[in-house]
Design a protein around this motif. Structure first.
Motif, PDB file in Angstrom:
ATOM      1  N   GLY A   3       0.795  -1.229   0.000  1.00 45.97           N
ATOM      2  CA  GLY A   3       0.000   0.000   0.000  1.00 45.97           C
ATOM      3  C   GLY A   3       0.820   1.269   0.000  1.00 45.97           C
ATOM      4  O   GLY A   3       0.259   2.368   0.009  1.00 45.97           O
ATOM      5  N   VAL A   4       2.149   1.172  -0.014  1.00 44.44           N
ATOM      6  CA  VAL A   4       3.035   2.336  -0.045  1.00 44.44           C
ATOM      7  C   VAL A   4       3.905   2.236  -1.290  1.00 44.44           C
ATOM      8  O   VAL A   4       4.407   1.158  -1.619  1.00 44.44           O
ATOM      9  CB  VAL A   4       3.919   2.394   1.215  1.00 44.44           C
ATOM     10  CG1 VAL A   4       4.882   3.575   1.135  1.00 44.44           C
ATOM     11  CG2 VAL A   4       3.055   2.481   2.470  1.00 44.44           C
ATOM     12  N   THR A   5       4.084   3.387  -1.993  1.00 41.69           N
ATOM     13  CA  THR A   5       4.847   3.390  -3.236  1.00 41.69           C
ATOM     14  C   THR A   5       6.082   4.268  -3.118  1.00 41.69           C
ATOM     15  O   THR A   5       6.008   5.420  -2.691  1.00 41.69           O
ATOM     16  CB  THR A   5       3.981   3.893  -4.406  1.00 41.69           C
ATOM     17  OG1 THR A   5       2.838   3.048  -4.540  1.00 41.69           O
ATOM     18  CG2 THR A   5       4.769   3.877  -5.707  1.00 41.69           C
ATOM     19  N   ASP A   6       7.214   3.740  -3.512  1.00 43.50           N
ATOM     20  CA  ASP A   6       8.475   4.474  -3.561  1.00 43.50           C
ATOM     21  C   ASP A   6       8.781   4.740  -5.028  1.00 43.50           C
ATOM     22  O   ASP A   6       9.031   3.812  -5.798  1.00 43.50           O
ATOM     23  CB  ASP A   6       9.587   3.633  -2.913  1.00 43.50           C
ATOM     24  CG  ASP A   6      10.965   4.236  -3.149  1.00 43.50           C
ATOM     25  OD1 ASP A   6      11.074   5.474  -3.126  1.00 43.50           O
ATOM     26  OD2 ASP A   6      11.914   3.460  -3.372  1.00 43.50           O
ATOM     27  N   ARG A   7       8.758   6.027  -5.438  1.00 40.26           N
ATOM     28  CA  ARG A   7       9.021   6.416  -6.825  1.00 40.26           C
ATOM     29  C   ARG A   7      10.477   6.823  -6.969  1.00 40.26           C
ATOM     30  O   ARG A   7      11.055   7.436  -6.087  1.00 40.26           O
ATOM     31  CB  ARG A   7       8.123   7.582  -7.242  1.00 40.26           C
ATOM     32  CG  ARG A   7       6.634   7.277  -7.222  1.00 40.26           C
ATOM     33  CD  ARG A   7       5.825   8.560  -7.357  1.00 40.26           C
ATOM     34  NE  ARG A   7       6.110   9.246  -8.615  1.00 40.26           N
ATOM     35  CZ  ARG A   7       5.278   9.279  -9.661  1.00 40.26           C
ATOM     36  NH1 ARG A   7       4.105   8.651  -9.589  1.00 40.26           N
ATOM     37  NH2 ARG A   7       5.588   9.936 -10.753  1.00 40.26           N
ATOM     38  N   ARG A   8      11.016   6.506  -8.167  1.00 38.57           N
ATOM     39  CA  ARG A   8      12.388   6.885  -8.475  1.00 38.57           C
ATOM     40  C   ARG A   8      12.420   7.482  -9.871  1.00 38.57           C
ATOM     41  O   ARG A   8      11.957   6.853 -10.835  1.00 38.57           O
ATOM     42  CB  ARG A   8      13.318   5.660  -8.396  1.00 38.57           C
ATOM     43  CG  ARG A   8      13.292   4.940  -7.045  1.00 38.57           C
ATOM     44  CD  ARG A   8      14.168   3.688  -7.067  1.00 38.57           C
ATOM     45  NE  ARG A   8      13.770   2.723  -8.079  1.00 38.57           N
ATOM     46  CZ  ARG A   8      12.750   1.880  -7.952  1.00 38.57           C
ATOM     47  NH1 ARG A   8      12.005   1.882  -6.846  1.00 38.57           N
ATOM     48  NH2 ARG A   8      12.461   1.027  -8.915  1.00 38.57           N
ATOM     49  N   GLY A   9      12.979   8.702  -9.999  1.00 42.70           N
ATOM     50  CA  GLY A   9      13.102   9.335 -11.297  1.00 42.70           C
ATOM     51  C   GLY A   9      11.767   9.855 -11.813  1.00 42.70           C
ATOM     52  O   GLY A   9      10.749   9.881 -11.118  1.00 42.70           O
ATOM     53  N   ASP A  10      11.775  10.253 -13.082  1.00 45.30           N
ATOM     54  CA  ASP A  10      10.602  10.858 -13.713  1.00 45.30           C
ATOM     55  C   ASP A  10       9.798   9.767 -14.419  1.00 45.30           C
ATOM     56  O   ASP A  10      10.007   9.472 -15.593  1.00 45.30           O
ATOM     57  CB  ASP A  10      11.061  11.923 -14.706  1.00 45.30           C
ATOM     58  CG  ASP A  10       9.891  12.715 -15.270  1.00 45.30           C
ATOM     59  OD1 ASP A  10       8.776  12.591 -14.722  1.00 45.30           O
ATOM     60  OD2 ASP A  10      10.104  13.456 -16.257  1.00 45.30           O
ATOM     61  N   VAL A  11       8.866   9.164 -13.691  1.00 44.10           N
ATOM     62  CA  VAL A  11       8.054   8.068 -14.233  1.00 44.10           C
ATOM     63  C   VAL A  11       7.063   8.635 -15.252  1.00 44.10           C
ATOM     64  O   VAL A  11       6.343   9.599 -14.942  1.00 44.10           O
ATOM     65  CB  VAL A  11       7.289   7.333 -13.120  1.00 44.10           C
ATOM     66  CG1 VAL A  11       6.450   6.198 -13.701  1.00 44.10           C
ATOM     67  CG2 VAL A  11       8.255   6.795 -12.076  1.00 44.10           C
ATOM     68  N   PRO A  12       7.002   8.131 -16.494  1.00 46.54           N
ATOM     69  CA  PRO A  12       6.047   8.649 -17.474  1.00 46.54           C
ATOM     70  C   PRO A  12       4.607   8.504 -16.988  1.00 46.54           C
ATOM     71  O   PRO A  12       4.267   7.629 -16.197  1.00 46.54           O
ATOM     72  CB  PRO A  12       6.290   7.793 -18.713  1.00 46.54           C
ATOM     73  CG  PRO A  12       7.373   6.865 -18.402  1.00 46.54           C
ATOM     74  CD  PRO A  12       7.803   7.028 -17.004  1.00 46.54           C
ATOM     75  N   GLU A  13       3.757   9.357 -17.505  1.00 48.38           N
ATOM     76  CA  GLU A  13       2.363   9.399 -17.062  1.00 48.38           C
ATOM     77  C   GLU A  13       1.663   8.061 -17.262  1.00 48.38           C
ATOM     78  O   GLU A  13       0.882   7.632 -16.413  1.00 48.38           O
ATOM     79  CB  GLU A  13       1.631  10.500 -17.833  1.00 48.38           C
ATOM     80  CG  GLU A  13       0.180  10.661 -17.420  1.00 48.38           C
ATOM     81  CD  GLU A  13      -0.507  11.785 -18.177  1.00 48.38           C
ATOM     82  OE1 GLU A  13      -1.742  11.877 -18.087  1.00 48.38           O
ATOM     83  OE2 GLU A  13       0.192  12.568 -18.859  1.00 48.38           O
ATOM     84  N   GLU A  14       1.948   7.396 -18.393  1.00 45.73           N
ATOM     85  CA  GLU A  14       1.251   6.144 -18.672  1.00 45.73           C
ATOM     86  C   GLU A  14       1.660   5.013 -17.737  1.00 45.73           C
ATOM     87  O   GLU A  14       0.977   3.987 -17.654  1.00 45.73           O
ATOM     88  CB  GLU A  14       1.476   5.713 -20.124  1.00 45.73           C
ATOM     89  CG  GLU A  14       2.905   5.461 -20.508  1.00 45.73           C
ATOM     90  CD  GLU A  14       3.598   6.718 -21.034  1.00 45.73           C
ATOM     91  OE1 GLU A  14       4.593   6.562 -21.764  1.00 45.73           O
ATOM     92  OE2 GLU A  14       3.122   7.827 -20.722  1.00 45.73           O
ATOM     93  N   LEU A  15       2.788   5.204 -17.005  1.00 46.42           N
ATOM     94  CA  LEU A  15       3.240   4.191 -16.046  1.00 46.42           C
ATOM     95  C   LEU A  15       3.160   4.689 -14.607  1.00 46.42           C
ATOM     96  O   LEU A  15       3.731   4.064 -13.701  1.00 46.42           O
ATOM     97  CB  LEU A  15       4.684   3.772 -16.367  1.00 46.42           C
ATOM     98  CG  LEU A  15       4.923   3.125 -17.733  1.00 46.42           C
ATOM     99  CD1 LEU A  15       6.399   2.807 -17.914  1.00 46.42           C
ATOM    100  CD2 LEU A  15       4.081   1.862 -17.901  1.00 46.42           C
TER     101      LEU A  15
END
Length: 638
Positions: free
Chosen positions: A549-561
């Motif tokens: 239930g928790v998301t760790d984002r890295r970098g500039d993730v494209p909108e479609e992903l």
């Protein structure tokens, strides 16, 4: 009446029996002069009963006899040598109610339970009401059951072999039983070259028509029925032909390692398939080797070992053989659909080794191409005019099978048993090169999914399987992509994931790495995880890890992903795999990539032991150590 015209049927049976070599052999075994002439003069049948005597028999028994037995008596009052250990059957003076003197009914009824079928209930009650037709036998009862009656008024007939204690065999009627015994008579005599009559000639003619029809690609099921009937009658060629059809249709039938290995039909087709079936059944090969000629056993042992080690390769002459070589190379790297199309396109050029060679059944024993030939594709082989059947067929068979890329969402199919998997897709690398990037020293022989399981518990885990992706990438140079895939991974540990994606993209390439663990209800200790990493030229450009239930984002993730589209933070829907399916679809659409489902699930792909995907703990990181101590037993117990 089930058999129209008992007279011609019984006359034919009697005449064929009298002329059969086995009848003379039986007489000679008795050692009595003139015994054969006496047997033939007596024949199998008896004078008929007129209507008055049949009616009197029914009065004695207190029943109206079932149609096929009643009409039989009007032609012959009984039958000798009915087969199956019954020497005299159904004479009006000899038949009687069974009465169950040995108490079988009580024993059978005690074995009934709530789940017992209606048929089991019928058999349990049959013993005390059945009519005994067996007058002289080798402890074999022929029992007509007035409690088991079909819509035509026929009573079922049961054969019980007292010496075996086995469950009785059921026949729909007396007529059905006699038909089957006639077929068994032919089966017992069919291999003898001197057993020739109108029936065998008609069967052999139908067998030859079926052989030609098979090569012409005509109705497969009809030919199977024809060959099965000829085989039941013991026609010598029938089983060889029948087994080829059934093998291509995915229905295993034993034919054995018939013939010398120097005979190409035996050595390249039947024997390898027999060896494979022997290994599949869990045998050690000893029985298989005993079926070979003594002079072939050393070579047979080598063949068996090559098939066991998945190193045997099917060969065939001519253009079809060349297509097989090309298809094997395509299939070993995951392109099983293209491999099938390569084989299919060459089927018309297939060359049989002899007239009775119907199909390239040795393909099924090939460790790489065997899984590609599904029963549906095996049927397509049989429907393609080939060999001598090419000349009899005008026009094309039809378009080659078109395939649609599988995409990636199939990994989240509810029918898949695996809850965890991982893969890395790399642009511009061959599967062999990708394996090297991931730390593999050398490729292992091709494995299917099941064959990787013995590796569980080893220090370096389970091998990845490698191959080409099922579609070209839509972006960049259009270079082909390769994959490394594994089902059933070790537990994902986000802070210790090795940089496999970075390694796969070094030198100006690109890679997509996915690691998924959707445990559902199977585990409360480990949260559901979906990890995505996109790398270019050895560096991660973007990615995310959705975990519990928790998301760790890295970098500039494209909108479609964007992970919020698939794994909203703090929310977990009832369908644990809905977000997984959607993100896999999005990844496939974004990069135009596909994992070949058939190759991954059913095919054999080269495997590789990579570097660990989870690195060892570093300085300051926790590690769990298990230490096993042996505690001495108290002195009183020593």
């Amino acid at each position: 009446m089930e058999i129209l015209g008992w007279g011609p049927f019984l006359e034919r049976w009697n005449a064929e029996w009298a002329a059969a070599p086995s009848t003379r052999e039986e007489a000679e075994e008795d050692g009595e002069e003139g015994r054969f002439e006496e047997m033939v003069e007596a024949g199998l049948g008896f004078p008929p009963l007129d209507e008055g005597r049949i009616t009197a028999l029914e009065r004695r028994l207190g029943v109206t006899l079932p149609p096929s037995y009643r009409s039989f008596l009007a032609v012959s009052d009984g039958w000798r040598r009915a087969g199956g250990g019954i020497y005299l059957l159904g004479t009006s003076e000899g038949i009687h109610w069974h009465r169950d003197h040995f108490g079988f009914q009580e024993s059978y009824e005690k074995s009934l339970a709530e789940h017992s079928s209606a048929q089991e209930v019928l058999v349990a009650g049959m013993w005390s009401r059945a009519l005994q037709l067996s007058v002289d036998s080798d402890m074999t009862d022929a029992l007509l059951d007035p409690g088991d009656v079909n819509d035509e008024g026929e009573w079922a007939l049961y054969i019980y072999r007292g010496y075996s204690g086995e469950y009785p065999d059921r026949y729909e009627s007396f007529g059905a039983f006699m038909r089957e015994k006639y077929v068994e008579f032919h089966g017992d005599n069919g291999a003898h070259p001197g057993f020739v009559n109108d029936t065998t000639r008609a069967l052999d003619a139908s067998l030859e028509r079926a052989r030609v029809a098979c090569l012409s690609g005509e109705d497969v099921d009809r030919q199977v029925e024809t060959l099965a009937e000829a085989m039941r009658h013991g026609r010598p060629r029938a089983r060889k032909l029948y087994v080829q059809l059934m093998s291509m249709l995915g229905r295993s039938e034993y034919y054995g390692a018939a013939g010398r290995l120097e005979d190409p039909l035996a050595g390249k087709e039947f024997v390898p398939l027999a060896a494979l079936e022997d290994l599949r059944s869990g045998k050690d090969g000893g029985w298989f080797l005993r079926t070979l000629e003594e002079g072939d056993r050393a070579e047979g042992a080598e063949l068996l070992e090559r098939i066991r080690e998945r190193g045997w390769e099917y060969e065939s002459p001519g253009p079809f053989g060349e297509a097989v070589v090309a298809a094997r190379e395509q299939a070993r790297w995951g392109d099983t659909d293209r491999a099938w199309r390569t084989v299919e396109a060459a089927l018309a050029e297939w060359e049989p080794y002899e007239d009775d060679h119907l199909a390239p059944i040795g393909l099924l024993a090939d460790p790489i191409l065997g899984p590609v030939i599904t029963p549906e594709r095996g049927r397509r082989v049989l429907l393609t005019p080939r060999g001598a059947g090419r000349a009899a067929h005008a026009g094309p068979v039809g378009p080659l099978e078109e395939t649609v890329p599988d995409g990636l969402a199939w990994l989240a199919d509810p029918t898949r048993r695996q809850h965890s998997y991982r893969f890395v897709l790399a642009e511009g690398l061959s599967p062999r090169e990708l394996a090297e990037r991931l730390g593999g020293d050398s490729l292992l022989p091709p494995h299917n999914q099941t064959e990787t399981r013995p590796w569980h518990g080893m220090a370096r885990g389970v091998p990845e399987r490698v191959g080409f992706c099922g579609a070209e990438g839509r972006e960049g140079s259009g270079a082909r992509w390769s994959f490394a895939f594994r089902d059933g991974t070790e537990t994902f540990q986000p802070k210790r994931v090795s940089p496999m994606g970075e390694k796969a993209s070094r030198g100006g390439g690109r890679s997509v790495l996915v690691w998924c663990e959707i445990q559902g209800e199977t585990s409360k200790a480990f949260p559901d995880t979906f990890h995505l990493s996109y790398c270019e030229d050895g560096q991660e450009r973007y990615g995310f890890t959705a975990r519990g239930g928790v998301t760790d984002r890295r970098g500039d993730v494209p909108e479609e992903l964007d992970p919020r589209l698939f794994f909203p933070e703090g929310k977990e829907g009832a369908d644990k795999r809905a977000g997984e399916r959607r993100i896999l679809t999005a990844v496939a659409d974004t990069f135009g990539l596909s994992l070949p489902r058939f190759a991954v699930q059913h095919g054999r792909l080269h495997a590789v032991m990579t570097e660990p995907w989870i690195r060892p703990p570093g300085p300051g990181e926790h590690r769990l150590v298990f230490v096993r101590h042996r505690t001495p037993a108290p002195r009183s117990e020593q």
